[in-house]
Scaffold this motif. Sequence first.
Motif, PDB file in Angstrom:
ATOM      1  N   THR A  31       5.148   9.148   4.666  1.00  0.00           N
ATOM      2  CA  THR A  31       6.119   8.142   4.251  1.00  0.00           C
ATOM      3  C   THR A  31       7.488   8.542   4.775  1.00  0.00           C
ATOM      4  OG1 THR A  31       4.846   7.664   2.242  1.00  0.00           O
ATOM      5  CG2 THR A  31       7.150   6.947   2.283  1.00  0.00           C
ATOM      6  N   ASP A  32       8.147   7.621   5.479  1.00  0.00           N
ATOM      7  CA  ASP A  32       9.451   7.874   6.081  1.00  0.00           C
ATOM      8  C   ASP A  32      10.401   6.730   5.730  1.00  0.00           C
ATOM      9  OD1 ASP A  32       8.975  10.296   7.848  1.00  0.00           O
ATOM     10  OD2 ASP A  32       7.405   8.967   8.604  1.00  0.00           O
ATOM     11  N   PRO A  33      11.710   6.950   5.926  1.00  0.00           N
ATOM     12  CA  PRO A  33      12.650   5.841   5.741  1.00  0.00           C
ATOM     13  C   PRO A  33      12.320   4.694   6.688  1.00  0.00           C
ATOM     14  CG  PRO A  33      13.806   7.940   5.880  1.00  0.00           C
ATOM     15  CD  PRO A  33      12.391   8.214   6.258  1.00  0.00           C
TER      16      PRO A  33
ATOM     17  N   SER B 231       3.282  10.543  14.771  1.00  0.00           N
ATOM     18  CA  SER B 231       1.886  10.914  14.558  1.00  0.00           C
ATOM     19  C   SER B 231       1.623  12.328  15.079  1.00  0.00           C
ATOM     20  CB  SER B 231       0.950   9.919  15.245  1.00  0.00           C
ATOM     21  OG  SER B 231       1.230   9.871  16.638  1.00  0.00           O
ATOM     22  N   GLN B 232       0.482  12.850  14.720  1.00  0.00           N
ATOM     23  CA  GLN B 232       0.067  14.199  15.137  1.00  0.00           C
ATOM     24  C   GLN B 232      -1.313  14.093  15.766  1.00  0.00           C
ATOM     25  OE1 GLN B 232       0.082  17.177  11.985  1.00  0.00           O
ATOM     26  NE2 GLN B 232      -1.713  18.163  12.881  1.00  0.00           N
ATOM     27  N   ASP B 233      -1.424  14.381  17.058  1.00  0.00           N
ATOM     28  CA  ASP B 233      -2.703  14.221  17.748  1.00  0.00           C
ATOM     29  C   ASP B 233      -3.779  15.134  17.160  1.00  0.00           C
ATOM     30  OD1 ASP B 233      -1.514  12.445  19.519  1.00  0.00           O
ATOM     31  OD2 ASP B 233      -1.038  14.004  20.971  1.00  0.00           O
ATOM     32  N   ASP B 234      -4.938  14.562  16.895  1.00  0.00           N
ATOM     33  CA  ASP B 234      -6.097  15.358  16.492  1.00  0.00           C
ATOM     34  C   ASP B 234      -6.820  15.821  17.754  1.00  0.00           C
ATOM     35  OD1 ASP B 234      -5.915  15.310  13.661  1.00  0.00           O
ATOM     36  OD2 ASP B 234      -6.639  13.240  13.653  1.00  0.00           O
ATOM     37  N   VAL B 235      -6.250  16.824  18.402  1.00  0.00           N
ATOM     38  CA  VAL B 235      -6.826  17.378  19.628  1.00  0.00           C
ATOM     39  C   VAL B 235      -6.831  18.890  19.509  1.00  0.00           C
ATOM     40  CG1 VAL B 235      -6.031  15.440  21.039  1.00  0.00           C
ATOM     41  CG2 VAL B 235      -4.601  17.467  20.823  1.00  0.00           C
TER      42      VAL B 235
ATOM     43  N   LEU C 219       8.594   3.252   5.404  1.00  0.00           N
ATOM     44  CA  LEU C 219       7.531   3.141   6.399  1.00  0.00           C
ATOM     45  C   LEU C 219       6.402   4.074   5.982  1.00  0.00           C
ATOM     46  CD1 LEU C 219       6.330   2.519   9.280  1.00  0.00           C
ATOM     47  CD2 LEU C 219       7.661   4.482  10.080  1.00  0.00           C
ATOM     48  N   VAL C 220       5.227   3.516   5.715  1.00  0.00           N
ATOM     49  CA  VAL C 220       4.043   4.327   5.445  1.00  0.00           C
ATOM     50  C   VAL C 220       3.186   4.279   6.703  1.00  0.00           C
ATOM     51  CG1 VAL C 220       2.012   4.673   3.998  1.00  0.00           C
ATOM     52  CG2 VAL C 220       4.120   3.768   2.988  1.00  0.00           C
ATOM     53  N   SER C 221       2.941   5.418   7.313  1.00  0.00           N
ATOM     54  CA  SER C 221       2.157   5.456   8.538  1.00  0.00           C
ATOM     55  C   SER C 221       0.911   6.300   8.340  1.00  0.00           C
ATOM     56  CB  SER C 221       2.985   6.010   9.700  1.00  0.00           C
ATOM     57  OG  SER C 221       3.384   7.341   9.458  1.00  0.00           O
TER      58      SER C 221
ATOM     59  N   ALA D 125       0.819  -1.213   0.000  1.00  0.00           N
ATOM     60  CA  ALA D 125       0.000   0.000   0.000  1.00  0.00           C
ATOM     61  C   ALA D 125       0.853   1.263   0.000  1.00  0.00           C
ATOM     62  CB  ALA D 125      -0.935   0.006   1.206  1.00  0.00           C
ATOM     63  N   THR D 126       0.518   2.190  -0.873  1.00  0.00           N
ATOM     64  CA  THR D 126       1.147   3.510  -0.892  1.00  0.00           C
ATOM     65  C   THR D 126       0.417   4.432   0.072  1.00  0.00           C
ATOM     66  OG1 THR D 126      -0.304   4.330  -2.637  1.00  0.00           O
ATOM     67  CG2 THR D 126       1.720   3.181  -3.324  1.00  0.00           C
TER      68      THR D 126
END
Length: 253
Positions: free
Chosen positions: A187-189, A148-152, A126-128, A83-84
Amino acid sequence: MCTTPTWHVSAFTHRGRVRGSNEDTIAIGGQILAGDLPAPLEFHLSSRASVLMVADGLGGHNAGALASRFVIEQLVKLIDCTATAFDCATAITETNQNLFDLMQQQPDLAGMGSTLVGAVLQQTELVSFHVGDSRLYLQTPLHLIQLSQDDVPEGNIDPQGRRTTHGITQALGGSLGFIAVEPHVTTDPLPTPDETLLLCSDGLTDLVSDDAIRRVLARTADLSLATRRLAALAFRRGGHDNISIVVARRERA
């Protein structure tokens, strides 16, 4: 085609010390974990099965456990190791629509919802992805980095990385009428064998500071023991919410 590397993964989920049931759901490859585990489970995954996810059913909403399991079951079918970032975003928006469709078909489920965090461990990247306040961290030899970035609401994270309120700005489902979701996908290494990934629900991060998490991951080579120690910290500090933890490390060739 997916080939090496392979991954060592430890996973744990539990209702905690206060809640009457566990509304979290985990996916390790195609295996779905829910309910209360007596101890962490260990996995050795080929890259053909290296998709990790944690979904946290919204507390105080209708059918949180059903919502988190529905989200995970849908995404296990839609996201694989090829998955991309675009594929992941598409799958999440489709799952959100399907969740609202289910609520429309079954009005007794109205308002159910879930957060989501996931990682696709590919051959070189790494696709997160995430929605809500479940988190993804990368532990390097020296630092703990929240990927990640909190949705708050803005300003509701204290200097130790813990939230000061329980409000979130978006989730899959979670309302009576349809609301489109805007998933965070990056997407990260690929992490090195000296680095560790942590996916978790807020039952861990609301009670355990980033610094305490860093110390456990940095000082504990055994992934199952690290998972136990993180869960124990949350339990000792009250265990007020469901706790889900997935720790993953790339195996050396």
